[in-house]
Write a protein that holds these residues in place. Structure first.
Motif, short mmCIF file in Angstrom:
data_model
loop_
_atom_site.label_atom_id
_atom_site.label_comp_id
_atom_site.label_asym_id
_atom_site.label_seq_id
_atom_site.Cartn_x
_atom_site.Cartn_y
_atom_site.Cartn_z
N VAL A 6 3.15 1.33 1.00
CA VAL A 6 2.87 0.40 0.38
C VAL A 6 1.55 0.94 -0.73
O VAL A 6 1.58 0.11 -1.79
CB VAL A 6 2.25 -0.72 1.20
N ALA A 7 0.81 1.79 -0.22
CA ALA A 7 -0.19 2.16 -1.14
C ALA A 7 0.50 3.08 -2.55
O ALA A 7 0.02 2.70 -3.52
CB ALA A 7 -1.18 3.25 -0.57
N ASP A 8 1.18 3.70 -2.12
CA ASP A 8 2.14 4.33 -3.08
C ASP A 8 2.95 3.58 -3.97
O ASP A 8 2.84 3.53 -5.27
CB ASP A 8 3.07 5.42 -2.65
N MET A 9 3.46 2.54 -3.47
CA MET A 9 4.18 1.62 -4.37
C MET A 9 3.16 0.71 -5.11
O MET A 9 3.37 0.55 -6.45
CB MET A 9 4.82 0.45 -3.44
N ALA A 10 2.06 0.28 -4.57
CA ALA A 10 1.15 -0.53 -5.53
C ALA A 10 0.50 0.10 -6.34
O ALA A 10 -0.06 -0.19 -7.59
CB ALA A 10 -0.11 -1.02 -4.43
N SER A 11 0.49 1.28 -6.22
CA SER A 11 -0.18 2.58 -7.54
C SER A 11 0.69 2.40 -8.60
O SER A 11 0.03 2.87 -9.58
CB SER A 11 -0.35 3.93 -6.78
N ILE A 12 2.07 2.41 -8.21
CA ILE A 12 2.73 2.51 -9.62
C ILE A 12 3.29 1.22 -10.30
O ILE A 12 4.06 0.99 -11.10
CB ILE A 12 4.16 3.50 -9.42
N ALA A 13 2.95 0.18 -9.52
CA ALA A 13 3.26 -1.33 -9.88
C ALA A 13 2.27 -1.59 -11.10
O ALA A 13 1.20 -1.08 -11.35
CB ALA A 13 3.13 -2.24 -8.89
N ARG A 14 2.81 -2.65 -11.84
CA ARG A 14 1.93 -3.21 -12.89
C ARG A 14 1.01 -4.55 -12.34
O ARG A 14 -0.06 -4.76 -12.93
CB ARG A 14 3.09 -3.78 -14.10
N ALA A 15 1.38 -5.15 -11.42
CA ALA A 15 0.66 -5.98 -10.49
C ALA A 15 1.04 -5.99 -9.08
O ALA A 15 2.42 -5.61 -8.81
CB ALA A 15 0.80 -7.44 -11.08
#
Length: 267
Positions: free
Chosen positions: A49-58
């Protein structure tokens, strides 16, 4: 306020929105974002989840089906989002119904930088101190001082607060907008509010991150969704066909539709 250009921006940029949402509406929220023109991801595993949140726009956090695993997922994702400057939209589903839900929502608000808090008027009333009544995940009423409480909460915490209901309210702590679009059938289907939270994520994901940008993006997201709901209802026979037609309406919605039909008042 002319806000149709926000819809065009979402479609042009196709923002990735990381949703940690509830089990009831995961598919609905994902399809809503796809129909609108954004890109959804529905990851909640602690390992990513941390990795995914880091590449998301929101990221859009929804407390609908809450448990300790999901709470930790939200903690990890929101910490990463704050580190990378990724905006967070929080949907405090059921806040006020149980101490666990209210506490989980307040903990995120107290420990993380949340850009937009979006809930029904009962939930927002509880969290902002105006008072509210929530039965399950449905609002039964909000305190008479809701607007003032929302403005104060938004100003003190530096975020946008949106309370949806028969008429939607959005404030940055100074300006209050009253939004009158929408259709009663939105309250008759599963996931309309949760999907709206995901849509707000898409719109704030293409904003400049300033208070004014976040405010206008939130107003635009709610209005676009509710205009699409009005259009969907025009050819629907009831809530079942309305839910399907809402996806179609989001897909075919144009900036011209939004600007022509928007009913926005500055309070």
């Amino acid at each position: 306020m002319q806000i149709g250009h926000w819809l065009e921006r979402v479609r042009a940029e196709r923002p990735l929105v990381h949703n940690i949402t509830n089990l009831v509406v995961t598919n609905i929220a994902a399809n809503t974002l796809l129909a609108l023109g954004a890109s959804p991801v529905m990851a909640h595993a602690h390992e990513e989840v941390a990795d995914m949140a880091s590449i998301a726009r929101a990221i859009a956090l929804n407390l609908g089906t809450l448990d300790p695993y999901v709470v930790t997922s939200m903690d990890l994702a929101s910490e990463a989002a704050n580190r990378r400057g990724v905006p967070i939209v929080l949907d405090p589903v059921g806040a006020g119904a149980t101490p666990y839900r209210t506490g989980a929502a307040m903990r995120l608000l107290d420990t993380r930088r949340v850009q937009v808090l979006r809930g029904n008027q009962g939930e927002i009333g509880v969290l902002t101190g105006a008072g509210g009544e929530v039965a399950g995940v449905d609002a039964k009423g909000a305190g008479a001082g809701l607007v003032d409480a929302m403005r104060r909460f938004a100003r003190d915490r530096g975020l946008i607060v949106a309370a949806t209901g028969e008429e939607d309210l959005v404030t940055d702590g100074e300006v209050v907008y009253e939004l009158a679009n929408g259709h009663p059938w939105e309250a008759s289907i599963t996931g309309s509010g949760c999907s709206l939270t995901a849509v707000i994520g898409a719109f704030v994901g293409v904003s400049d991150g300033t208070k004014g940008g976040l405010l206008e993006a939130t107003v635009a997201a709610i209005t676009c969704f509710n205009v699409a709901a009005e259009m969907a209802a025009e050819g629907a026979g009831g809530p079942g066909s309305f839910q399907v037609r809402l996806l179609d309406a989001l897909h075919t919605l144009t900036a011209r539709d939004v600007d022509a039909r928007a009913r926005i008042r500055r309070g």
